[in-house]
Design a protein around this motif. Structure first.
Motif, mmCIF file in Angstrom:
data_model
loop_
_atom_site.group_PDB
_atom_site.id
_atom_site.type_symbol
_atom_site.label_atom_id
_atom_site.label_comp_id
_atom_site.label_asym_id
_atom_site.label_seq_id
_atom_site.Cartn_x
_atom_site.Cartn_y
_atom_site.Cartn_z
ATOM 1 N N PHE A 24 45.344 20.067 24.696
ATOM 2 C CA PHE A 24 45.118 20.917 23.526
ATOM 3 C C PHE A 24 43.928 20.420 22.710
ATOM 4 C CE2 PHE A 24 45.958 21.956 19.027
ATOM 5 C CZ PHE A 24 45.933 23.335 19.119
ATOM 6 N N HIS A 25 43.833 19.103 22.530
ATOM 7 C CA HIS A 25 42.753 18.547 21.726
ATOM 8 C C HIS A 25 41.494 18.381 22.580
ATOM 9 C CE1 HIS A 25 46.275 17.479 19.221
ATOM 10 N NE2 HIS A 25 45.418 17.758 18.254
ATOM 11 N N ASN A 26 40.923 19.522 22.956
ATOM 12 C CA ASN A 26 39.717 19.526 23.783
ATOM 13 C C ASN A 26 38.483 19.654 22.898
ATOM 14 O OD1 ASN A 26 39.238 22.476 23.350
ATOM 15 N ND2 ASN A 26 41.204 22.607 24.424
ATOM 16 N N ARG A 27 37.310 19.609 23.508
ATOM 17 C CA ARG A 27 36.071 19.641 22.734
ATOM 18 C C ARG A 27 35.820 21.007 22.091
ATOM 19 N NH1 ARG A 27 32.833 15.411 22.703
ATOM 20 N NH2 ARG A 27 31.109 16.742 22.014
ATOM 21 N N GLY A 28 36.364 22.061 22.685
ATOM 22 C CA GLY A 28 36.267 23.355 22.032
ATOM 23 C C GLY A 28 37.018 23.368 20.723
ATOM 24 N N PHE A 29 38.226 22.821 20.750
ATOM 25 C CA PHE A 29 39.068 22.758 19.549
ATOM 26 C C PHE A 29 38.498 21.785 18.525
ATOM 27 C CE2 PHE A 29 42.540 20.543 17.331
ATOM 28 C CZ PHE A 29 43.115 21.606 16.652
ATOM 29 N N LEU A 30 38.035 20.619 18.977
ATOM 30 C CA LEU A 30 37.621 19.570 18.052
ATOM 31 C C LEU A 30 36.228 19.782 17.464
ATOM 32 C CD1 LEU A 30 38.925 16.485 20.059
ATOM 33 C CD2 LEU A 30 39.937 17.453 17.985
ATOM 34 N N GLY A 32 34.049 22.775 18.403
ATOM 35 C CA GLY A 32 33.453 24.084 18.639
ATOM 36 C C GLY A 32 32.371 24.009 19.698
ATOM 37 N N ASP A 33 32.577 23.107 20.663
ATOM 38 C CA ASP A 33 31.559 22.794 21.666
ATOM 39 C C ASP A 33 31.744 23.696 22.889
ATOM 40 O OD1 ASP A 33 29.652 21.618 23.253
ATOM 41 O OD2 ASP A 33 30.670 19.688 23.456
ATOM 42 N N SER A 99 33.887 19.827 28.969
ATOM 43 C CA SER A 99 35.016 18.988 29.373
ATOM 44 C C SER A 99 34.840 17.567 28.851
ATOM 45 C CB SER A 99 35.147 18.974 30.901
ATOM 46 O OG SER A 99 33.963 18.461 31.495
ATOM 47 N N GLY A 100 35.902 16.778 28.992
ATOM 48 C CA GLY A 100 35.841 15.382 28.555
ATOM 49 C C GLY A 100 36.117 15.254 27.077
ATOM 50 N N GLN A 101 36.142 14.024 26.624
ATOM 51 C CA GLN A 101 36.422 13.755 25.215
ATOM 52 C C GLN A 101 35.151 13.264 24.514
ATOM 53 O OE1 GLN A 101 39.388 14.282 23.393
ATOM 54 N NE2 GLN A 101 39.839 15.531 25.198
ATOM 55 N N GLY A 102 35.154 12.000 24.080
ATOM 56 C CA GLY A 102 34.027 11.519 23.305
ATOM 57 C C GLY A 102 34.144 11.978 21.864
ATOM 58 N N LYS A 103 33.172 11.572 21.070
ATOM 59 C CA LYS A 103 33.122 12.047 19.686
ATOM 60 C C LYS A 103 32.034 13.117 19.643
ATOM 61 C CE LYS A 103 35.175 7.883 17.734
ATOM 62 N NZ LYS A 103 35.556 7.271 19.012
ATOM 63 N N TYR A 104 31.080 13.023 18.713
ATOM 64 C CA TYR A 104 30.028 14.027 18.741
ATOM 65 C C TYR A 104 29.211 13.936 20.020
ATOM 66 C CZ TYR A 104 30.895 15.211 13.853
ATOM 67 O OH TYR A 104 31.473 15.643 12.692
ATOM 68 N N THR A 105 29.025 12.715 20.522
ATOM 69 C CA THR A 105 28.270 12.535 21.760
ATOM 70 C C THR A 105 29.181 12.782 22.951
ATOM 71 O OG1 THR A 105 26.898 10.863 20.677
ATOM 72 C CG2 THR A 105 26.837 10.954 23.100
ATOM 73 N N PRO A 106 28.876 13.789 23.786
ATOM 74 C CA PRO A 106 29.737 14.057 24.949
ATOM 75 C C PRO A 106 29.666 12.922 25.969
ATOM 76 C CG PRO A 106 28.265 15.914 24.463
ATOM 77 C CD PRO A 106 27.767 14.752 23.678
ATOM 78 N N VAL A 107 30.751 12.769 26.719
ATOM 79 C CA VAL A 107 30.766 11.789 27.806
ATOM 80 C C VAL A 107 30.491 12.461 29.144
ATOM 81 C CG1 VAL A 107 32.296 10.210 26.580
ATOM 82 C CG2 VAL A 107 33.287 11.990 28.039
#
Length: 272
Positions: A24-30, A32-33, A99-107
């Motif tokens: 649920f806590h994906n980069r789209g949700f966190l 808007g990526d 996809s993936g997590q990371g903070k502002y910088t994608p992994v």
């Protein structure tokens, strides 16, 4: 299935669609990526399918998303038919996010996809009262033309619309030029010439905008895409908006009244 409920599907890492999300806590949700397409499914096909696929791929390129695993429209059509949506009209929201997590910088720059299927309604053919937003502007970015998941300026503008008891709100960009309406592209007609803001005005590269422009040119109509001031639009004889649901005429903008009939009927037939 209840035809008025919303159904969701999530594509897993093995490429299969499921009804239960894995994360649920994906980069789209966190952040808007990501991006989305709003589409109409009717007669077991997605309307303007090639244009939706093309726009999404172009948006992914702008956001540096890897599309090697991106679904194609034919796959989505098969999914809908196989899950009982054949023979009905539905509104489809196709979400694609990093996809993936990371903070502002994608992994990583892979993608994840979800679908939301809900009831479809045609556009209201007439909006009586419209005005320009006095508070919010469309920001100019390299992704302004993309349908990104982050749409706060539209959210806030439509809150302003509700507060002012409007049927439609029109947005300027951050340089003060006409950009678009609250959830649609905008067109107007002056002495037989049809005008719409160019993508340089920070408007969305709407699929309906594209098909309307193509049809106007097929009909031999003069078309002007460009950078326009509010005063340019207010000189119009007719004003209308368009999105995936169809065309809507605007009757009045800040006290100026416009004709609400007389558009080429071929434009309306694009959405039948």
């Amino acid at each position: 299935m209840n035809e008025n409920s919303t159904h969701s599907f999530f594509k897993n890492t093995k490429g299969f669609w499921e009804e239960t999300p894995k994360e649920f806590h994906n980069r789209g949700f966190l952040f808007g990526d990501g991006l989305f397409e709003t589409m109409v499914f009717e007669n077991n096909m997605i309307r303007f399918s090639d244009y939706h696929q093309e726009r999404l791929v172009m948006g992914c390129a702008t956001l540096q998303l890897n599309t090697s695993q991106l679904s194609d429209i034919a796959e989505i059509e098969r999914l809908l038919i196989n899950n009982g949506f054949q023979g009905v009209s539905k509104r489809i929201r196709w979400n694609v996010y990093r996809s993936g997590q990371g903070k502002y910088t994608p992994v990583e720059n892979g993608i994840q996809e979800t679908l939301q299927i809900s009831a479809f309604s045609m556009a209201n053919p007439l909006k009586s009262k419209a005005a320009f937003s006095s508070t919010f502007r469309v920001p100019s970015t390299i992704w302004s033309h993309c349908k990104t998941i982050n749409g706060l300026h539209y959210v806030m503008a439509n809150l302003e619309r509700i507060e002012k008891s409007l049927d439609e709100i029109i947005l300027l960009n951050d340089k003060g030029y006409v950009s678009e309406a609250g959830s649609s592209n905008i067109f107007w007609e002056i002495e037989g010439v049809f005008y719409t803001p160019s993508l340089e005005s920070s408007c969305i590269a709407g699929v309906s905008r594209r098909v309307i422009l193509e049809k106007l040119k097929d009909l031999g109509k003069k078309v002007g895409e460009g950078i326009f001031l509010k005063t340019d639009l207010m000189q119009a004889e007719r004003v209308f908006t368009s999105n995936v649901t169809g065309i809507c005429m605007i009757e009045n903008i800040e006290g100026n009244t416009f004709k609400t009939s007389g558009l080429p009927p071929e434009l309306f037939m694009l959405f039948k």
